[in-house]
Design a protein around this motif. Structure first.
Motif, PDB file in Angstrom:
ATOM      1  N   ALA A 132       0.810  -1.224   0.000  1.00  0.00           N
ATOM      2  CA  ALA A 132       0.000   0.000   0.000  1.00  0.00           C
ATOM      3  C   ALA A 132       0.840   1.270   0.000  1.00  0.00           C
ATOM      4  CB  ALA A 132      -0.930  -0.001   1.212  1.00  0.00           C
ATOM      5  N   GLY A 133       2.141   1.159   0.033  1.00  0.00           N
ATOM      6  CA  GLY A 133       2.978   2.349   0.026  1.00  0.00           C
ATOM      7  C   GLY A 133       2.930   3.130   1.328  1.00  0.00           C
ATOM      8  N   GLY A 134       2.822   2.413   2.455  1.00  0.00           N
ATOM      9  CA  GLY A 134       2.835   3.087   3.752  1.00  0.00           C
ATOM     10  C   GLY A 134       1.525   3.727   4.135  1.00  0.00           C
ATOM     11  N   ARG A 135       0.378   3.153   3.688  1.00  0.00           N
ATOM     12  CA  ARG A 135      -0.932   3.755   3.984  1.00  0.00           C
ATOM     13  C   ARG A 135      -1.734   2.978   5.024  1.00  0.00           C
ATOM     14  NH1 ARG A 135      -4.051   3.453  -0.744  1.00  0.00           N
ATOM     15  NH2 ARG A 135      -2.475   2.271  -1.879  1.00  0.00           N
ATOM     16  N   LEU A 136      -1.136   1.935   5.621  1.00  0.00           N
ATOM     17  CA  LEU A 136      -1.872   1.125   6.582  1.00  0.00           C
ATOM     18  C   LEU A 136      -2.082   1.877   7.894  1.00  0.00           C
ATOM     19  CD1 LEU A 136      -2.670  -1.690   5.632  1.00  0.00           C
ATOM     20  CD2 LEU A 136      -0.973  -2.649   7.199  1.00  0.00           C
ATOM     21  N   GLN A 137      -3.288   1.763   8.451  1.00  0.00           N
ATOM     22  CA  GLN A 137      -3.648   2.319   9.757  1.00  0.00           C
ATOM     23  C   GLN A 137      -4.363   1.196  10.513  1.00  0.00           C
ATOM     24  OE1 GLN A 137      -2.923   5.456  10.773  1.00  0.00           O
ATOM     25  NE2 GLN A 137      -2.215   6.307   8.828  1.00  0.00           N
ATOM     26  N   LEU A 138      -3.621   0.471  11.332  1.00  0.00           N
ATOM     27  CA  LEU A 138      -4.164  -0.737  11.935  1.00  0.00           C
ATOM     28  C   LEU A 138      -4.766  -0.469  13.303  1.00  0.00           C
ATOM     29  CD1 LEU A 138      -1.626  -3.613  11.190  1.00  0.00           C
ATOM     30  CD2 LEU A 138      -3.849  -3.199  10.133  1.00  0.00           C
ATOM     31  N   GLY A 139      -6.063  -0.706  13.427  1.00  0.00           N
ATOM     32  CA  GLY A 139      -6.720  -0.666  14.721  1.00  0.00           C
ATOM     33  C   GLY A 139      -6.717  -2.052  15.335  1.00  0.00           C
ATOM     34  N   ILE A 140      -6.234  -2.155  16.574  1.00  0.00           N
ATOM     35  CA  ILE A 140      -6.202  -3.428  17.293  1.00  0.00           C
ATOM     36  C   ILE A 140      -6.852  -3.222  18.657  1.00  0.00           C
ATOM     37  CG2 ILE A 140      -4.103  -4.143  16.077  1.00  0.00           C
ATOM     38  CD1 ILE A 140      -2.502  -3.507  18.607  1.00  0.00           C
ATOM     39  N   SER A 141      -7.222  -4.315  19.327  1.00  0.00           N
ATOM     40  CA  SER A 141      -7.809  -4.162  20.657  1.00  0.00           C
ATOM     41  C   SER A 141      -7.876  -5.503  21.357  1.00  0.00           C
ATOM     42  CB  SER A 141      -9.207  -3.546  20.578  1.00  0.00           C
ATOM     43  OG  SER A 141     -10.173  -4.546  20.342  1.00  0.00           O
ATOM     44  N   ARG A 142      -8.423  -5.486  22.564  1.00  0.00           N
ATOM     45  CA  ARG A 142      -8.652  -6.718  23.319  1.00  0.00           C
ATOM     46  C   ARG A 142      -9.845  -7.479  22.792  1.00  0.00           C
ATOM     47  NH1 ARG A 142     -12.545  -7.044  28.192  1.00  0.00           N
ATOM     48  NH2 ARG A 142     -13.131  -8.682  26.768  1.00  0.00           N
ATOM     49  N   GLY A 143     -10.614  -6.877  21.891  1.00  0.00           N
ATOM     50  CA  GLY A 143     -11.731  -7.564  21.265  1.00  0.00           C
ATOM     51  C   GLY A 143     -13.040  -7.378  21.998  1.00  0.00           C
ATOM     52  N   SER A 144     -14.098  -7.771  21.326  1.00  0.00           N
ATOM     53  CA  SER A 144     -15.451  -7.676  21.865  1.00  0.00           C
ATOM     54  C   SER A 144     -16.026  -9.086  21.972  1.00  0.00           C
ATOM     55  CB  SER A 144     -16.311  -6.815  20.942  1.00  0.00           C
ATOM     56  OG  SER A 144     -16.314  -7.369  19.635  1.00  0.00           O
ATOM     57  N   PRO A 145     -17.187  -9.264  22.593  1.00  0.00           N
ATOM     58  CA  PRO A 145     -17.792 -10.602  22.643  1.00  0.00           C
ATOM     59  C   PRO A 145     -17.940 -11.189  21.243  1.00  0.00           C
ATOM     60  CG  PRO A 145     -18.934  -9.118  24.123  1.00  0.00           C
ATOM     61  CD  PRO A 145     -17.968  -8.272  23.336  1.00  0.00           C
ATOM     62  N   GLU A 146     -17.582 -12.469  21.103  1.00  0.00           N
ATOM     63  CA  GLU A 146     -17.566 -13.120  19.795  1.00  0.00           C
ATOM     64  C   GLU A 146     -18.731 -14.104  19.655  1.00  0.00           C
ATOM     65  OE1 GLU A 146     -15.090 -12.703  17.130  1.00  0.00           O
ATOM     66  OE2 GLU A 146     -14.984 -10.857  18.273  1.00  0.00           O
ATOM     67  N   GLN A 147     -18.765 -14.789  18.531  1.00  0.00           N
ATOM     68  CA  GLN A 147     -19.868 -15.691  18.222  1.00  0.00           C
ATOM     69  C   GLN A 147     -19.806 -16.997  19.008  1.00  0.00           C
ATOM     70  OE1 GLN A 147     -21.415 -13.066  16.606  1.00  0.00           O
ATOM     71  NE2 GLN A 147     -22.396 -14.717  15.472  1.00  0.00           N
ATOM     72  N   VAL A 148     -18.629 -17.351  19.508  1.00  0.00           N
ATOM     73  CA  VAL A 148     -18.469 -18.615  20.232  1.00  0.00           C
ATOM     74  C   VAL A 148     -17.805 -18.339  21.574  1.00  0.00           C
ATOM     75  CG1 VAL A 148     -18.281 -19.928  18.091  1.00  0.00           C
ATOM     76  CG2 VAL A 148     -16.215 -19.116  19.203  1.00  0.00           C
ATOM     77  N   VAL A 149     -17.870 -19.292  22.450  1.00  0.00           N
ATOM     78  CA  VAL A 149     -17.268 -19.147  23.773  1.00  0.00           C
ATOM     79  C   VAL A 149     -15.752 -19.330  23.666  1.00  0.00           C
ATOM     80  CG1 VAL A 149     -17.169 -20.097  26.106  1.00  0.00           C
ATOM     81  CG2 VAL A 149     -19.367 -19.956  24.908  1.00  0.00           C
ATOM     82  N   ASP A 150     -15.004 -18.327  24.139  1.00  0.00           N
ATOM     83  CA  ASP A 150     -13.542 -18.412  24.169  1.00  0.00           C
ATOM     84  C   ASP A 150     -12.981 -18.901  22.835  1.00  0.00           C
ATOM     85  OD1 ASP A 150     -13.706 -17.605  26.794  1.00  0.00           O
ATOM     86  OD2 ASP A 150     -13.458 -19.613  27.628  1.00  0.00           O
ATOM     87  N   GLY A 151     -13.388 -18.236  21.762  1.00  0.00           N
ATOM     88  CA  GLY A 151     -12.983 -18.672  20.426  1.00  0.00           C
ATOM     89  C   GLY A 151     -11.496 -18.699  20.198  1.00  0.00           C
ATOM     90  N   TRP A 152     -10.741 -17.873  20.919  1.00  0.00           N
ATOM     91  CA  TRP A 152      -9.286 -17.841  20.776  1.00  0.00           C
ATOM     92  C   TRP A 152      -8.632 -19.162  21.147  1.00  0.00           C
ATOM     93  CZ3 TRP A 152      -8.571 -18.523  25.932  1.00  0.00           C
ATOM     94  CH2 TRP A 152      -9.484 -17.923  26.798  1.00  0.00           C
ATOM     95  N   LYS A 153      -9.315 -19.975  21.968  1.00  0.00           N
ATOM     96  CA  LYS A 153      -8.751 -21.284  22.335  1.00  0.00           C
ATOM     97  C   LYS A 153      -8.558 -22.156  21.101  1.00  0.00           C
ATOM     98  CE  LYS A 153     -10.509 -21.705  27.076  1.00  0.00           C
ATOM     99  NZ  LYS A 153     -11.407 -22.498  27.984  1.00  0.00           N
ATOM    100  N   HIS A 154      -9.504 -22.072  20.169  1.00  0.00           N
ATOM    101  CA  HIS A 154      -9.436 -22.891  18.963  1.00  0.00           C
ATOM    102  C   HIS A 154      -8.334 -22.417  18.020  1.00  0.00           C
ATOM    103  CE1 HIS A 154     -13.102 -24.769  20.326  1.00  0.00           C
ATOM    104  NE2 HIS A 154     -13.711 -23.602  20.369  1.00  0.00           N
ATOM    105  N   PHE A 155      -7.841 -21.207  18.231  1.00  0.00           N
ATOM    106  CA  PHE A 155      -6.717 -20.692  17.455  1.00  0.00           C
ATOM    107  C   PHE A 155      -5.380 -21.052  18.112  1.00  0.00           C
ATOM    108  CE2 PHE A 155      -9.976 -18.692  15.272  1.00  0.00           C
ATOM    109  CZ  PHE A 155      -9.553 -17.817  14.282  1.00  0.00           C
ATOM    110  N   GLY A 156      -5.430 -21.735  19.240  1.00  0.00           N
ATOM    111  CA  GLY A 156      -4.210 -22.186  19.906  1.00  0.00           C
ATOM    112  C   GLY A 156      -3.681 -21.262  20.975  1.00  0.00           C
TER     113      GLY A 156
END
Length: 338
Positions: free
Chosen positions: A101-125
């Motif tokens: 993108a030629g240096g145009r990225l603006q990345l928003g990150i966070s602790r996250g909000s409630p998701e569709q499944v319970v503790d979904g991050w567990k399935h990501f390892g």
């Protein structure tokens, strides 16, 4: 003057009336909307990230594709849930997308909000360390991510590498210069906004926040932004930070607009998320002259330098381009945003 962008939640559904019926549709239309927004003169194209849902989920292929199809518009997220991320691999993905993108990225990150499944991050390892909460884990991942974006060598090179190495310790590649200054933290409380300032991140004030005073959302948000800027000044960071807020804003220009959004005035809503009383900001929809007067009263918008317009992406690219053009033409100049 404000930087104006759109924020798409990236929904798709095969239901009747949807213009975005598949995952392929939402990805390709997300690119096309960024192209159209750039042609209209909008400053930013931002995308929400949700896992386990019929929404945009893996941001970096999309960000890279948008970067390849556009030349000026900022490209960002609002937000990436750091509970789900390997921060080392994320440095490589983000670096590649930013260079495309030629240096145009603006990345928003966070602790996250409630998701569709319970503790979904567990399935990501991923799992919190002993004594950590999932939110603590997200902040730990974010701290590693920020550290590695500095581009300093840390890994001992193999004495017998397949290819020659540069001298010294090795860093993650590709390195994107300046990207560390273009990371934003999505904060839902005053305390996390101040933590973002301490870490040297820009602030994305959330569309909902902890109800800390019982005041209207826009007033609480303005106070959050002021607390963030005060903490930033105390930290002595050299650069000027950026602050964004997002709003649903619709100028009612024709009968189609009135059909979709002419429901009358909206109000803040209060609810509970994970046992925390939270307040959700109102949306705006009215004839342009009345809309302008309402927006003048929004203290949160006034405090921010960047405003993200949440768009109804399932109504298709052409209609969303109309929504954006209506704000740019009939609302933004009267408010001094343009």
């Amino acid at each position: 003057m404000k930087s104006l962008g759109f924020l798409s939640f990236g929904h798709w559904s095969p239901e009747r009336g949807s213009q975005v019926r598949s995952a392929s549709d939402v990805l390709l239309q997300s690119i096309d909307l960024a192209v159209a927004a750039e042609e209209l003169g909008l400053d930013g194209a931002y995308y929400r990230v949700h896992h386990y849902a019929r929404q945009l989920a893996s941001p970096f292929p999309l960000l890279a594709a948008v970067g390849a199809r556009t030349s000026k518009i900022e490209i960002g997220t609002g937000v990436i849930d750091m509970r789900y991320e390997n921060p080392m691999y994320m440095v490589e993905d983000a670096g590649a997308a930013d260079l495309i993108a030629g240096g145009r990225l603006q990345l928003g990150i966070s602790r996250g909000s409630p998701e569709q499944v319970v503790d979904g991050w567990k399935h990501f390892g991923y799992a919190p360390a002993e004594g950590e909460s999932p939110a603590d884990m997200a902040r730990r991942h974010a701290a590693i991510f920020l550290q590695q974006l500095e581009g300093k060598g840390f890994a001992a090179p193999n004495p017998n590498p397949m290819f020659p190495n540069p001298p010294g310790l090795l860093r993650l590649e590709p390195h994107a210069p300046g990207l560390k200054d273009r990371i934003w933290w999505g904060a839902g409380s005053n305390a996390t906004a101040e933590w973002a300032a301490e870490m040297g991140m820009n602030l994305q004030s959330s569309t909902l926040k902890d109800d800390e005073t019982g005041e209207p959302f826009h007033i609480q948000q303005a106070k959050q932004i002021r607390a963030y800027r005060a903490r930033w000044a105390e930290m002595g960071h050299e650069r000027t930070p950026r602050v964004s807020v997002s709003r649903s804003i619709f100028a009612l220009m024709n009968d189609t607009d009135r059909m979709y959004f002419g429901r009358g005035k909206e109000r803040d809503q209060v609810g509970f998320i994970e046992q925390q009383r939270s307040i959700f900001g109102r949306g705006y929809a009215d004839e342009p002259d009345r809309l302008i007067e309402e927006l003048k009263k929004d203290e949160g918008i006034a405090e921010a330098d960047t405003l993200l317009l949440t768009v109804p992406n399932m109504l298709g690219v052409d209609y969303n381009a109309h929504v954006i053009e209506s704000i740019l033409t009939h609302v933004a100049p009267a408010l001094g945003w343009r």
